[in-house]
Design a protein around this motif. Structure first.
Motif, short mmCIF file in Angstrom:
data_model
loop_
_atom_site.label_atom_id
_atom_site.label_comp_id
_atom_site.label_asym_id
_atom_site.label_seq_id
_atom_site.Cartn_x
_atom_site.Cartn_y
_atom_site.Cartn_z
N ARG A 135 56.13 79.64 93.35
CA ARG A 135 55.35 79.06 92.26
C ARG A 135 54.42 80.07 91.62
NH1 ARG A 135 52.55 74.22 95.34
NH2 ARG A 135 52.13 76.03 96.69
N GLN A 136 54.10 81.15 92.32
CA GLN A 136 53.15 82.13 91.83
C GLN A 136 53.84 83.34 91.18
OE1 GLN A 136 49.75 83.05 94.34
NE2 GLN A 136 50.33 81.42 95.75
N ILE A 137 55.14 83.29 90.97
CA ILE A 137 55.84 84.41 90.35
C ILE A 137 55.31 84.58 88.91
CG2 ILE A 137 58.05 85.22 89.49
CD1 ILE A 137 59.38 83.93 91.86
N PRO A 147 49.09 80.31 100.00
CA PRO A 147 49.38 78.87 99.87
C PRO A 147 48.55 78.00 100.79
CG PRO A 147 51.41 80.17 99.98
CD PRO A 147 50.29 81.10 100.30
N SER A 148 47.98 78.57 101.83
CA SER A 148 47.16 77.76 102.74
C SER A 148 45.90 77.24 102.07
CB SER A 148 46.78 78.59 103.97
OG SER A 148 46.07 79.76 103.59
N ARG A 149 45.51 77.84 100.94
CA ARG A 149 44.32 77.38 100.22
C ARG A 149 44.53 76.01 99.60
NH1 ARG A 149 40.97 81.23 97.98
NH2 ARG A 149 39.85 79.41 97.15
N LEU A 150 45.76 75.56 99.46
CA LEU A 150 46.05 74.27 98.85
C LEU A 150 46.25 73.17 99.87
CD1 LEU A 150 48.58 75.36 96.06
CD2 LEU A 150 46.10 75.13 95.90
N LEU A 151 46.20 73.50 101.14
CA LEU A 151 46.42 72.50 102.17
C LEU A 151 45.22 71.58 102.30
CD1 LEU A 151 48.12 74.72 104.92
CD2 LEU A 151 49.22 73.23 103.24
N PRO A 152 45.42 70.37 102.83
CA PRO A 152 44.29 69.46 103.04
C PRO A 152 43.26 70.07 103.98
CG PRO A 152 46.37 68.30 103.22
CD PRO A 152 46.71 69.75 103.16
N VAL A 153 42.05 69.49 103.96
CA VAL A 153 40.96 69.98 104.81
C VAL A 153 41.28 69.70 106.27
CG1 VAL A 153 38.51 69.76 105.34
CG2 VAL A 153 39.29 69.69 102.97
N ASP A 154 41.11 70.72 107.10
CA ASP A 154 41.36 70.60 108.53
C ASP A 154 40.02 70.61 109.25
OD1 ASP A 154 42.38 70.49 111.03
OD2 ASP A 154 43.18 72.54 111.06
N ASP A 155 39.67 69.51 109.90
CA ASP A 155 38.39 69.41 110.60
C ASP A 155 38.45 69.94 112.02
OD1 ASP A 155 37.07 68.08 108.45
OD2 ASP A 155 38.22 66.29 108.95
N LEU A 408 52.69 76.07 81.13
CA LEU A 408 52.18 74.76 81.54
C LEU A 408 52.92 74.22 82.76
CD1 LEU A 408 51.56 73.02 78.09
CD2 LEU A 408 49.95 74.27 79.54
N ASP A 409 54.21 74.51 82.88
CA ASP A 409 54.95 74.04 84.05
C ASP A 409 54.41 74.67 85.33
OD1 ASP A 409 56.53 72.47 82.45
OD2 ASP A 409 58.14 73.95 82.27
N GLN A 410 54.12 75.96 85.26
CA GLN A 410 53.55 76.63 86.43
C GLN A 410 52.16 76.08 86.75
OE1 GLN A 410 52.61 80.82 85.94
NE2 GLN A 410 53.20 81.25 88.05
N LEU A 411 51.36 75.81 85.72
CA LEU A 411 50.03 75.24 85.93
C LEU A 411 50.12 73.86 86.57
CD1 LEU A 411 46.96 75.39 85.51
CD2 LEU A 411 47.31 74.45 83.23
N ARG A 412 51.07 73.08 86.14
CA ARG A 412 51.24 71.74 86.70
C ARG A 412 51.65 71.81 88.18
NH1 ARG A 412 54.71 70.44 83.47
NH2 ARG A 412 53.34 69.66 81.84
N GLN A 413 52.52 72.74 88.53
CA GLN A 413 52.96 72.86 89.91
C GLN A 413 51.84 73.34 90.82
OE1 GLN A 413 56.42 75.37 90.00
NE2 GLN A 413 57.65 74.02 88.71
N LEU A 414 51.02 74.23 90.33
CA LEU A 414 49.97 74.81 91.16
C LEU A 414 48.76 73.89 91.31
CD1 LEU A 414 50.03 78.52 89.93
CD2 LEU A 414 50.94 77.61 92.06
#
Length: 574
Positions: A135-137, A147-155, A408-414
């Motif tokens: 997605r970041q190409i 990609p780990s920055r987009l994962l849910p919060v881990d407590d 815009l497609d890349q922005l929507r995916q990210l």
């Protein structure tokens, strides 16, 4: 002749005695002056004659020619013994090499130019995916992220905050007023609780206020999070709606800091109570004070963004979050300072238009507020997604412009991990389809004349302003043309509204101009259809009461302007 024959015989005898062959050429004045006594000598003489004739033709110019006549000469090759001359004569390549090279040097015919090798097109090198994320190409280096920055919060393993949050949200239970959450509301609350910082882009009428109240309740009732404050940012006209929804549906105790008169009344009542009925203070009042929650829910307008508290954690709910889409405004900077505080553990942005007019530049402040990786570098974001570039006007300094849109497609995916967009058609499938009817409105000759005069005046203003570079005058001329056109449609609008009220229980009328709204409201009231009139001149304290009257069915008509009634009002009675 006899002398020649004797010489030939002597030569053949000498050759046979030495077991070697010597090539001899004897020239005479007459053509028949050469004879041979044996067949071998004839063969040798014939071969030697041929050999010498070739040597004379191809002999280099620096060698003397072989003489002919009555004198006999022996031809030898340079550096070769006499007994080896026959071997040399039988191998003409040894002396033809030089002559062939010289003849090739004398060949001055033009040579064909060498054809350059044909270069085959190399296949394009595939772009490397940053961090292995396809997605970041093509994404600029400042915007790339793991990609780990987009994962849910881990407590962590020790703190089960996530499970406790979902339990306190009580998504499957009815609300205090008996309502039940719709599936799209449950889905939105779940995603917002998982990510902790989230953007909800929902159409009007899908219950953004209720979603924000339930989401806030989950945080405030989770003791392990130590969340004691919830700040709700919204327009002034929505303050009462937020207070009512939070208290009636979720049981939250909301404090309204905008009502200064209420605070003064409480102080005066406390003073009177101290003077007159001090002895009436009972144990029941102590129990009520003990039942007061240990958290604070406060509502603030966008004009007065609060400061972070000194202690305890807090959350922020921003209604109509498109109010912070300008990075240069003080409102945006104050809000970003509040949500980026280290004790802010949750942010929920509610908006119906995350990108006004489809401009990704309006989305950047929202991404920065929810701490999305794309919100860390504004210039790189605008260059990649907004076609940002420097533009120079004349000799002035270059100006950065980022009003376009790209990728815009890349922005929507990210961004789909931190943003949820829902429409009415997708959520409420049981609603009847929307119907649009366009009607031709007859215009009086007087209004038509005014409209034509306004168009002529606009043409003159446009010609002058185009040369002078003034756009404000053009905008004023266009507004005047629209105003005349709206006034010409007042009477047909009133007639259409009366016709609709005969079949429907209520009607809502929007307009862009205060004068048009006032005339429509007055003429409907004269026709026997009283209703509510909401404009920018209406006091904020009275607006919610007008909405409630219309929603309860006490007023069948609601006339408002786009600026005052187009934001955050629930007018589902029509």
């Amino acid at each position: 002749i006899n002398a020649c024959e004797q010489a030939a015989m002597m030569s053949s005898n000498r050759n046979s005695q030495n077991s070697a062959t010597t090539t001899t050429v004897v020239a005479a004045a007459s053509p028949s002056s050469v004879s041979s006594s044996s067949k071998e000598n004839k063969t040798n003489h014939t071969g030697s004659t041929t050999t010498h004739s070739r040597r004379q033709q191809h002999a280099p110019p620096n060698k003397p020619p072989i003489h002919s006549g009555n004198q006999r000469k022996t031809a030898t090759t340079a550096g070769v013994p006499p007994n080896q001359e026959t071997l040399v004569s039988l191998r003409p390549n040894t002396w033809l090499t030089a002559s062939s090279s010289s003849s090739s040097n004398n060949d001055k015919r033009p040579k064909k130019p060498a054809t350059p090798p044909v270069r085959q097109k190399q296949p394009p090198t595939p772009q490397r995916a940053p961090f292995g994320d396809e997605r970041q190409i093509g994404l600029p280096q400042p915007l790339q992220f793991p990609p780990s920055r987009l994962l849910p919060v881990d407590d962590g393993d020790d703190d089960d905050y996530g499970e406790e949050l979902f339990e306190n949200a009580e998504l499957s239970s009815p609300l205090l007023n008996g309502w039940t959450l719709f599936p799209h509301q449950v889905d939105a609350i779940q995603q917002a609780l998982v990510q902790r910082r989230f953007i909800l882009a929902l159409d009007m009428g899908l219950g953004k206020t209720l979603i924000g109240a339930v989401w806030s309740k989950a945080f405030l009732r989770t003791e392990d999070l130590n969340c004691k404050n919830a700040f709700i940012l919204c327009p002034v006209s929505l303050t009462l709606e937020w207070k009512r929804t939070a208290e009636n549906c979720t049981g939250l105790c909301v404090k309204d800091p905008t009502s200064k008169s209420g605070a003064k009344k409480k102080k005066s009542r406390k003073k009177k109570a101290k003077k007159k009925v001090i002895e009436l203070y009972s144990d029941e009042e102590e129990e009520e004070e003990e039942r007061q929650p240990d958290y604070t829910v406060s509502i603030h307008s966008w004009a007065k963004v609060p400061q972070p508290p000194d202690e305890d954690n807090f959350i922020v709910v921003a209604d109509e979050a498109h109010s912070i889409q300008n990075m240069q405004s003080n409102r945006t900077q104050s809000t970003l300072q509040l949500v980026s505080h280290e004790r802010c553990i949750g942010v929920l942005l509610l908006t119906g238009t995350p990108m006004k007019n489809g401009k990704p530049s309006n989305l950047f402040p929202l991404l920065k507020a929810v701490q999305h990786p794309l919100g860390k570098h504004q210039r790189a974001f605008e260059a990649h997604f907004c076609e940002g570039r420097e533009v120079r006007f004349g000799n002035a300094r270059p100006v950065w412009q980022a009003n376009g849109s790209a990728n815009l497609d890349q922005l929507r995916q990210l961004t789909q991990s931190h943003m949820l967009h829902l429409t009415k058609e997708k959520c409420l499938k049981n609603l009847p389809p929307q119907t649009r009817v366009f009607e031709d409105v007859p215009v009086s000759s007087r209004k038509q004349l005014q409209h034509n005069e306004a168009l002529k005046e606009l043409a003159k203003v446009y010609t002058y302003s185009k040369n002078a570079g003034e756009n404000d005058a053009i905008l004023g001329g266009v507004t005047k043309v629209r105003m005349i056109g709206s006034l010409a449609k007042v009477d047909p609008t009133v007639q259409f509204a009366i016709k609709t009220l005969e079949e429907e229980p209520a009607v809502v009328i929007f307009t862009s101009f205060l004068e048009v709204a006032s005339q429509v409201h007055r003429k409907l009231k004269e026709s026997g259809w009283s209703g509510e009139l909401l404009t920018g001149e209406t006091p904020p304290k009275k607006r919610q009461g007008m909405v409630d009257t219309f929603q309860k069915g006490l007023s069948p008509v609601f006339v408002c302007t786009f600026g005052a009634g187009g934001v955050g009002l629930t007018l589902t009675a029509a």
